[in-house]
Design a protein around this motif. Structure first.
Motif, PDB file in Angstrom:
ATOM      1  N   HIS A  75      11.782 -33.815  42.062  1.00  0.00           N
ATOM      2  CA  HIS A  75      10.685 -33.108  42.722  1.00  0.00           C
ATOM      3  C   HIS A  75      10.608 -33.429  44.216  1.00  0.00           C
ATOM      4  N   ASP A  76      10.630 -34.699  44.578  1.00  0.00           N
ATOM      5  CA  ASP A  76      10.475 -35.067  45.989  1.00  0.00           C
ATOM      6  C   ASP A  76      11.633 -34.557  46.827  1.00  0.00           C
TER       7      ASP A  76
ATOM      8  N   ARG B  68      11.218 -30.826  47.162  1.00  0.00           N
ATOM      9  CA  ARG B  68      10.038 -30.553  47.991  1.00  0.00           C
ATOM     10  C   ARG B  68      10.379 -30.705  49.472  1.00  0.00           C
TER      11      ARG B  68
ATOM     12  N   ASN C  16       7.385 -28.219  37.547  1.00  0.00           N
ATOM     13  CA  ASN C  16       7.956 -29.529  37.204  1.00  0.00           C
ATOM     14  C   ASN C  16       7.471 -30.617  38.170  1.00  0.00           C
ATOM     15  N   PRO C  17       6.175 -30.841  38.252  1.00  0.00           N
ATOM     16  CA  PRO C  17       5.656 -31.789  39.249  1.00  0.00           C
ATOM     17  C   PRO C  17       6.085 -33.233  39.028  1.00  0.00           C
ATOM     18  N   ASP C  18       6.494 -33.580  37.826  1.00  0.00           N
ATOM     19  CA  ASP C  18       6.832 -34.976  37.531  1.00  0.00           C
ATOM     20  C   ASP C  18       8.332 -35.210  37.407  1.00  0.00           C
ATOM     21  N   ASP C  19       9.141 -34.206  37.693  1.00  0.00           N
ATOM     22  CA  ASP C  19      10.590 -34.353  37.568  1.00  0.00           C
ATOM     23  C   ASP C  19      11.133 -35.290  38.652  1.00  0.00           C
ATOM     24  N   GLU C  20      12.200 -36.003  38.319  1.00  0.00           N
ATOM     25  CA  GLU C  20      12.785 -36.953  39.271  1.00  0.00           C
ATOM     26  C   GLU C  20      13.330 -36.278  40.521  1.00  0.00           C
TER      27      GLU C  20
END
Length: 248
Positions: free
Chosen positions: A216-217, A220, A210-214
């Motif tokens: 993600h950051d 991470r 899900n690299p573009d999910d809200e």
């Protein structure tokens, strides 16, 4: 009404949403010597592993209550998998203030004492559903070692040292609440690792998918810092256990 999505991502593979391993959960069930047919109320039941496995292994019946729709779906699937769906039921509701329709032999809150505003409030909540001579199960954190500084306290998710008790103090506190401690099963450092480290793999796999999910950051950043924080603080200073209590 549901848990934050980050929580269910973090614990997506967990059947037990606390530092108790499957083996220790089984030990607890065996130690209580529950007669078949015992009614169990499990508040903040998560994915229902305690109710489902004890229904299979000990013939208990019962109800689990949880705010998470994701975990309740897992609980119902687990009940079907183990062939106990006719003996256990799961309710989507806020467990805070929730009481059984009739007195139960076991009233449990295993690792979610915030539903009662802390240990004392949770014991009071469980008492409202408990039959005479019944057992309350309370899962609670305690200081395994005395924290040396405020940084350690905060990295163990407490505001002050007094937010948690040492194990003898916690047991004495149950006595002050009018309870006899009649059993306990404690997590150890390996148990903590199994609970915490499984979250890291869940997060990493979710991040990759899900690299573009809200979120993600945020997740991470959590994965970057959490393993070292766990190793430095939580596994060294925090204990956790389930305590079986009976009213005096």
């Amino acid at each position: 009404m549901d848990l934050p999505r980050s929580f269910t991502i973090r614990e997506s593979s967990h059947r037990i949403h606390n530092p108790l391993t499957a083996g220790k959960l089984a030990v607890l069930g065996e130690a209580l010597h529950l007669p078949p047919g015992t009614e169990v109320l499990d508040l903040a039941c998560g994915s229902g592993e305690m109710l489902c496995t004890w229904a299979r292994d000990h013939g208990v019946r019962g109800t689990g209550v949880d705010i998470s729709t994701v975990f309740l779906d897992q609980a119902r699937a687990r009940a079907e998998e183990l062939g106990v769906a006719d003996r256990v039921a799961f309710v989507h509701d806020d467990a805070a203030g929730w009481t059984a329709d009739r007195p139960v032999g076991v009233a449990a809150c295993v690792g979610a004492t915030w539903i009662g505003g802390g240990t004392a409030g949770t014991v009071d909540l469980l008492r409202r559903s408990l039959a005479p001579g019944g057992i309350m199960l309370v899962g609670e954190v305690y200081w395994r070692r005395e924290p040396p500084d405020q940084a350690t306290v905060e990295n163990c998710q407490a505001a002050t040292r007094d937010d948690f008790r040492a194990l003898p103090e916690l047991i004495e506190h149950f006595g002050e609440l009018g309870c006899d401690v009649v059993e306990m099963v404690l997590a150890d450092q390996d148990s903590w690792d199994r609970y915490a480290a499984a979250q890291w793999l869940n997060i990493r796999r979710w991040l990759d998918a899900n690299p573009d999910d809200e979120l993600h950051d945020e997740l991470r950043a959590e994965l970057t810092t959490e393993p070292a924080r766990h190793a430095r603080y939580q596994r060294e200073y925090l204990g956790w256990g389930v305590f079986a209590l009976m009213n005096r």
